[in-house]
Design a protein around this motif. Sequence first.
Motif: not given
Length: 128
Positions: A24-29, A94-97, A102-108
């Motif tokens: 959704h973030v990429s759609e917004n961008i 959007e960039i901050a989101d 991305q960081r949450s994905y990497e942590a998981n």
Amino acid sequence: MSDFSKSLAVTASALRAEAARLRHVSENISNADTPGYRRKSVSFETVQKDGTELVQAGRVRLDRRALPRIYDPSHPMADASGYYAGSNVDLMVEIADAREAQRSYEANLKMFDQTRQMSASLMELLRK
């Protein structure tokens, strides 16, 4: 369900939720300059499955803030006064989101890999 399986299920559900958020973030961008486009956001919710709390992406919500009015009489969507509705997407937000997702994905992903390695190590110990 074993503790390893529960851990893998929780991290896999979090990976899916973060992937949906990033989508959704990429759609917004990509639609930041689309006239009349409203920013989309997704929240997370917990669900119970086999006694384990999992996370999933919730409903998509449209940002209800007013759309900016842009003056461009030559634009095909301009009204009689020369204005048209722009997009309410803020690229900095959007960039901050995107970075947070991305960081949450990497942590998981690291948690998923750690659980997998621990399970493999346990199986190796049990074989000996």
